[in-house]
Design a protein around this motif. Structure first.
Motif, short mmCIF file in Angstrom:
data_model
loop_
_atom_site.label_atom_id
_atom_site.label_comp_id
_atom_site.label_asym_id
_atom_site.label_seq_id
_atom_site.Cartn_x
_atom_site.Cartn_y
_atom_site.Cartn_z
N LEU A 1 70.60 -36.79 -7.78
CA LEU A 1 70.42 -37.99 -6.98
C LEU A 1 71.50 -39.01 -7.25
CD1 LEU A 1 66.56 -38.59 -7.40
CD2 LEU A 1 67.75 -37.29 -5.62
N ALA A 2 71.87 -39.76 -6.20
CA ALA A 2 72.85 -40.83 -6.33
C ALA A 2 72.43 -41.98 -5.42
CB ALA A 2 74.25 -40.34 -5.95
N SER A 3 72.85 -43.19 -5.78
CA SER A 3 72.66 -44.37 -4.93
C SER A 3 71.21 -44.55 -4.50
CB SER A 3 73.55 -44.28 -3.69
OG SER A 3 74.90 -44.13 -4.03
N GLU B 1 75.20 -49.35 3.14
CA GLU B 1 75.95 -48.34 2.39
C GLU B 1 77.25 -47.94 3.08
OE1 GLU B 1 75.16 -47.01 -0.67
OE2 GLU B 1 73.58 -48.53 -0.73
N GLY B 2 77.43 -48.38 4.32
CA GLY B 2 78.65 -48.04 5.05
C GLY B 2 78.74 -46.58 5.41
N VAL B 3 77.60 -45.97 5.79
CA VAL B 3 77.59 -44.56 6.17
C VAL B 3 77.05 -44.41 7.58
CG1 VAL B 3 77.29 -43.79 3.79
CG2 VAL B 3 75.28 -44.17 5.23
N ALA B 4 77.39 -43.32 8.22
CA ALA B 4 76.85 -43.00 9.54
C ALA B 4 75.69 -42.03 9.37
CB ALA B 4 77.93 -42.40 10.42
N LEU B 5 74.61 -42.26 10.09
CA LEU B 5 73.45 -41.39 9.99
C LEU B 5 73.66 -40.06 10.71
CD1 LEU B 5 70.61 -44.02 10.55
CD2 LEU B 5 71.40 -43.06 8.37
N SER C 1 70.85 -40.57 -1.94
CA SER C 1 71.74 -39.54 -1.41
C SER C 1 71.95 -38.49 -2.48
CB SER C 1 73.09 -40.16 -0.99
OG SER C 1 73.75 -40.70 -2.13
N ALA C 2 72.42 -37.34 -2.05
CA ALA C 2 72.76 -36.26 -2.98
C ALA C 2 73.80 -35.38 -2.31
CB ALA C 2 71.54 -35.44 -3.36
#
Length: 322
Positions: free
Chosen positions: A40-42, A65-69, A31-32
């Motif tokens: 860049l992260a994760s 990651e607990g994120v929504a696409l 992710s960024a």
């Protein structure tokens, strides 16, 4: 703090999702934050064995990651040609569709070739650059055209074009699959042995040939093991010169990839250089054109982020649309 181009771009609330699907057996996802200068992260690597679809990989990442696409801006990097509605992933059994990914994310993803992604990464200014021949460094703040060659798991190339308004465009190609043109009798025999029953052999097949492959002894017994890397270096030099001609890359060529670096190391570099000083059409331009070796950490993912940053700069009005 004074407003600058770097800190006045519109910031999206959601992060960018960057997917590297260009290697066999794994997908790397990072992710960024939406930014003109993304970081860049994760970064995660996911094994793809027994994963039925590309969408399953995305859903696994989202769950872990607990994120929504939905709502994410996404860039997907693949090996091979990134064209068409449905794209078969090289080095994978999957096929992805632009419409399907648009449904997942809620907006069309950016899909780009891995060599083009590496070129975008260089334009971010975060790469380590070493001069192989000539002088200076690549400069994306004045008009001109560069070539990028990757020799790693395969052979690929891209064009970096800086227009008169300093807009940067990266044009992907499949130049590694051009027909190989032998430079002499030994190369002709070697190409015939590598190609086998195929009507033609590509530059990629020749440049990816290991110097210890038994085909050398069968086709060119007179060439010693120590001379084989020198012959490969001359081939790579000729391929580079050919791309300078076809791309119009008179500002120079950047070379990346671990295998490419090994081909031109040590005394091999003299053989590589010899192809640039031969008499030919435009020999003056070729003779003065620089070549650089480029290394960059997480080059493909960094390039995907830079590609989205370019779109952000265009949308924010700091660049003309490329």
């Amino acid at each position: 703090m004074e407003p600058t181009a770097a800190n006045t771009y519109r910031r999206d609330v959601r992060a960018w999702l960057l997917v590297e699907a260009s290697k066999a057996g794994v997908v790397r996802i990072a992710s960024a934050a939406a930014s003109a200068q993304p970081r860049l992260a994760s970064v995660r690597q996911i094994d793809v064995d027994n994963v039925p679809t590309f969408t399953d990989i995305l859903q696994r990442y989202a769950r872990d990651e607990g994120v929504a696409l939905s709502g994410l801006r996404c860039a997907v990097v693949i090996a091979g040609a990134a064209t068409g509605e449905s794209i078969s992933l090289v080095r994978s059994r999957w096929t992805i569709s632009r419409a399907g990914l648009t449904a997942v994310f809620g907006s069309p993803p950016v899909i780009l070739n891995d060599v083009a992604a590496r070129a975008w990464g260089i334009s971010s200014g975060t790469a380590t650059i070493e001069s192989l021949r000539g002088h200076g460094r690549p400069c994306f703040t004045r008009p001109g055209r560069y070539g990028l060659i990757m020799v790693d798991e395969g052979v690929g190339a891209a064009i970096v074009d800086v227009d008169r308004d300093l807009g940067v465009r990266v044009l992907e190609t499949e130049s590694g699959h051009m027909d190989f043109a032998p430079g002499g009798a030994a190369e002709e025999r070697l190409a015939a042995a590598v190609g086998g029953p195929a009507a033609v052999v590509s530059w990629e097949k020749m440049l990816m040939l290991d110097w210890q492959d038994p085909v050398w002894r069968a086709a060119c017994p007179e060439i010693s093991e120590s001379a084989r890397p020198l012959m490969l270096a001359r081939m790579l030099g000729r391929f580079t010169v050919n791309l300078m001609h076809s791309f119009g890359a008179w500002q120079g060529v950047m070379m990346t990839g671990a295998r490419g670096g090994r081909i031109v190391e040590g005394r091999n570099l003299v053989e590589f250089e010899s192809e640039f000083i031969k008499r030919r059409v435009f020999s003056r331009l070729i003779g003065t054109a620089p070549v650089w070796r480029v290394d960059q950490h997480d080059a493909v993912l960094a390039g995907a982020a830079e590609r989205l940053a370019h779109d952000l700069r265009v949308e924010s009005g700091f660049l003309a649309a490329a």
